[in-house]
Design an enzyme around this catalytic site. Structure first.
Site, PDB file in Angstrom:
ATOM      1  N   HIS A 150      -1.624  -1.058  16.397  1.00  0.00           N
ATOM      2  CA  HIS A 150      -0.466  -0.768  15.538  1.00  0.00           C
ATOM      3  C   HIS A 150       0.867  -1.083  16.226  1.00  0.00           C
ATOM      4  CE1 HIS A 150      -3.168   1.084  12.756  1.00  0.00           C
ATOM      5  NE2 HIS A 150      -2.273   1.789  12.119  1.00  0.00           N
ATOM      6  N   GLU A 192       0.849  -1.179   0.000  1.00  0.00           N
ATOM      7  CA  GLU A 192       0.000   0.000   0.000  1.00  0.00           C
ATOM      8  C   GLU A 192       0.891   1.238   0.000  1.00  0.00           C
ATOM      9  OE1 GLU A 192      -1.857  -1.422   3.454  1.00  0.00           O
ATOM     10  OE2 GLU A 192      -3.310  -2.639   2.351  1.00  0.00           O
ATOM     11  N   SER A 202      -6.324  -4.535   0.563  1.00  0.00           N
ATOM     12  CA  SER A 202      -6.783  -5.920   0.403  1.00  0.00           C
ATOM     13  C   SER A 202      -5.627  -6.831   0.771  1.00  0.00           C
ATOM     14  CB  SER A 202      -7.153  -6.192  -1.059  1.00  0.00           C
ATOM     15  OG  SER A 202      -8.304  -5.517  -1.450  1.00  0.00           O
ATOM     16  N   GLU A 203      -5.238  -6.809   2.037  1.00  0.00           N
ATOM     17  CA  GLU A 203      -4.001  -7.501   2.407  1.00  0.00           C
ATOM     18  C   GLU A 203      -4.045  -8.989   2.109  1.00  0.00           C
ATOM     19  OE1 GLU A 203      -5.537  -5.345   4.540  1.00  0.00           O
ATOM     20  OE2 GLU A 203      -4.127  -3.671   4.520  1.00  0.00           O
ATOM     21  N   PHE A 216      -1.682 -10.219  10.702  1.00  0.00           N
ATOM     22  CA  PHE A 216      -2.776 -11.076  11.186  1.00  0.00           C
ATOM     23  C   PHE A 216      -3.805 -11.283  10.074  1.00  0.00           C
ATOM     24  CE2 PHE A 216      -1.952  -8.976  15.575  1.00  0.00           C
ATOM     25  CZ  PHE A 216      -0.857  -9.794  15.782  1.00  0.00           C
ATOM     26  N   GLN A 233       2.376  -1.972   5.997  1.00  0.00           N
ATOM     27  CA  GLN A 233       2.607  -0.721   6.736  1.00  0.00           C
ATOM     28  C   GLN A 233       2.471  -0.877   8.246  1.00  0.00           C
ATOM     29  OE1 GLN A 233       0.182   2.496   5.374  1.00  0.00           O
ATOM     30  NE2 GLN A 233       1.067   2.485   3.329  1.00  0.00           N
TER      31      GLN A 233
END
Lengths: 326, 321
Positions: free
Chosen positions: A128, A29, A57-58, A86, A80
């Site tokens: 994060h 991304e 859209s990981e 996960f 990122q």
């Protein structure tokens, strides 16, 4: 000699490998705009066909990398945020990692998963701030956590050349490091080979990632009373068990400092293996995040759950003083 | 392009392969059971007939038909199901992971929908390499609510990737009716991403072939992905455990109605009776040889259980030392 920053080392490793091997491509991304700076300059140099901005859209782009790898490409994915692993866990662990065995060795999946600024970034709160390298070591995905710029360069180059999936964690606490290096001496660093940053004779401290630097500072502080050896495994899977055993032959005493949650973290595995198979003359200790920790937001709370130098100092002193096993 | 007899032969081969495999499950020669694709053979036969050998597919847990139709050796496939060292995957994959990279089978996948992005990536890579190869990915109706499938639609459409999405809609996601698990329509999902979509008679190999040929031409020509929703019916169990567990979710009447239209009969009616008899006899011989090969094949050596864990041969510590 020249000053190399950790960030520049990552950027340089990718650039060098893209230059050397036309099948290396970058997915992620905002990688064209290079919001993390890791991919700065790549789209200009190598073109949009090799540096692909992905939608959010990981799972899918992680799977796309697997498919591309099955078809001869060598993708690097930048995530990122550490927690995005996960979301992509199924595609990395259950897909990419398992193809070699499940197909009976018919194929290989050379994908590198890079997480710049893993662990706490100071004030980024619960979703994060994870540092999930132990999860990947547990499931058997090759896992690297470089502590220094030269190792960041060397391990990322090795990951990109490796024929298996490799996750590279670049800890937030190490991203600001700078190092005086001879650019000509930058070289791939093999997986599974640790590094002794400081030799010592009384206690071995195994430190993971950015915690290597904390361990070195504490070792220096204690140098008048305790001789600390700082061992950086550099990769957690494979792990340099021989290197650790050799260090414990010298010291017989062990402290591990590890930014994982305590239960089932790599620190526990290091202690267990040392207890089973290596020379220990006193009970070992580990300094970790608490069991099942979620990092809270406020600075005082965030810090309170990460391994600290105070905790490490105390652990080293305790282990150094502890009576020997009988 | 395959003729009617060749399509019939593929349908017959898959049918008999599945029937023989079910027998081997019952005889405990196949460990763990299988997901038979009996009734759904026309989709595998028709789609693969539109592909070249160097095109690639990804398959599903109900994947034997796809793997065979793409050209894998039935004997080595049966040996794989029987967990033998000479199976396609050297006994490491089994029914749900059969792969044969020499004929473009990038593996059957046991996580519903997970292969959609993998096929999309393979399609992207083929184009990057300057090839006109296409990728085709199968999934069931149960997969259309998996986020990763919809994410793959988005990427494939954005990049006009040469990928064909084939949904085998057999009406049931294990024991849940399509109407109870999927809102809206399946073709509508693709259309929302600007992907042309068609509903196809999945019991007719020639209809499937015609629709796939059009989709393949579009993909090779650079016009991007297509979704084919192939309507079919699973004649047998979701998995062979049903043969003993007997869960009740379909009425005998429904199953009977579903079996009324059989792809074997549909395609068989298109070729002369004598040709059909000859093909049936050939397939019977082939399957006899395949089963014999599988059961005579050597078992893998337990000492090799971790072989191939890493492509570069990295060894891991044993579980007890």
């Amino acid at each position: 000699m020249t000053i190399l920053s950790y960030l520049k080392a990552l950027n340089r490793a990718i650039t060098d490998e893209m230059e050397r091997d036309p099948t290396v491509c970058v997915f992620g991304e905002d990688v064209r705009a290079a919001v993390t700076n890791v991919t700065a300059g790549l789209v200009k140099r190598f073109g949009a066909e090799r540096v692909l901005d992905m939608p959010i859209s990981e799972q899918a782009f992680t799977g796309v990398a697997t498919g591309a790898a099955l078809s001869g490409q060598r993708p690097l994915i930048e995530y990122q945020i550490p927690a995005l692993l996960f979301l992509a866990f199924e595609q990395i662990v259950n897909q990419a990692h398992k193809f070699s065995l499940m197909t009976g060795g018919q194929t290989r999946v050379p994908v590198t998963y890079l997480v710049p600024s893993s662990g706490s970034r100071d004030g980024w709160a619960g979703q994060h701030s994870d540092h999930p390298y132990s999860l990947f070591a547990h499931v058997g995905v090759k896992t690297a956590v470089p502590a220094t710029p030269a190792d960041a360069y060397g391990l990322l180059v090795t990951a990109l050349r490796d024929d298996d999936p490799v996750v590279v964690f670049a800890p937030a606490g190490a991203m600001g490091r700078r190092e005086d290096v001879d650019p000509a001496a930058l070289a791939p660093v093999p997986l599974g080979v640790g590094r002794i940053h400081r030799p010592g004779t009384d206690v071995t401290v195994v430190a993971v990632g950015h915690l290597v630097h904390d361990a070195l500072e504490v070792a220096e502080e204690l140098s008048g009373t305790i001789s600390v050896e700082v061992f950086d495994p550099r990769t957690l899977h494979p792990f340099d068990w021989q290197g650790l055993a050799a260090s414990l032959e010298r010291t017989g005493r062990l402290v591990v400092v590890d930014d994982s949650n305590r239960s089932c973290g790599i620190g526990g595995e290091i202690l267990a293996t040392a207890a089973e198979q290596m020379r220990l003359t006193a009970p070992p200790k580990r300094v970790t995040r608490p069991d099942g920790a979620v990092l809270p937001f406020a600075e005082e709370l965030d810090r309170a759950l990460q391994p600290s130098r105070d905790q490490l100092r105390t652990a080293i002193q305790t282990v150094a003083k502890a009576g020997g096993f009988r | 392009m395959a003729d009617s007899a060749a399509l019939y032969r593929t349908v017959r081969l898959i049918r008999r392969f599945e029937e023989r495999a079910v027998e081997l499950v019952r005889a405990k020669q196949i460990f763990g059971g299988i997901h038979p694709c009996t009734g759904q053979e026309a989709i595998a036969a028709g789609t693969c007939a539109a592909l070249r050998r160097d095109d690639v597919i990804t398959s599903t847990h109900r994947g034997h038909g796809h793997v065979l139709a793409k050209g894998a050796d039935p004997a080595r496939m049966m040996a794989e199901l029987a967990g033998r060292a000479t199976g396609l995957n050297r006994g490491r994959g089994g029914s749900m992971h059969a792969a044969d990279f020499t004929v473009g089978v990038l593996g059957a996948n046991a996580i519903v929908g997970a292969a959609a992005p993998i096929a999309t990536g393979a399609a992207w890579a083929a184009r990057r390499a300057g090839s006109d190869r296409v990728a085709l990915t199968y999934f069931g109706d149960g997969a259309v609510s998996q986020g990763v499938v919809l994410e793959a639609f988005n990427l494939a459409a954005l990049w006009r990737a040469p990928v064909i999405f084939v949904c085998e809609n057999n009406g049931w996601a294990t024991t849940t009716r399509t109407a109870d698990h999927a809102a809206g329509s399946i073709t509508g999902r693709a259309e929302a991403f600007g992907i042309p979509a068609a509903r196809v008679d999945g019991m007719d190999p020639e209809a499937v072939l015609a629709a796939t040929a059009e989709a393949v031409a579009r993909a090779r020509g650079g016009a991007g992905p297509t979704l084919l929703e192939c309507l079919t019916y699973r004649f047998d169990a979701h998995h062979t455990w049903e043969h003993t567990a007997r869960p009740r979710y379909r009425t005998p009447e429904e199953v009977e109605a579903g079996r009324a239209r059989d792809p074997l009969a549909v395609q068989g009616a298109r070729i002369p009776v004598a040709d059909r008899a000859r093909i049936d006899a050939d397939v019977e011989q082939l399957m006899d040889a395949a089963v014999r090969f599988a059961l005579d094949a050597p078992l893998p050596d337990p000492a090799t259980a971790l072989d191939h864990l890493y492509a570069d041969g990295t060894r891991v510590r044993a579980g007890a030392a």
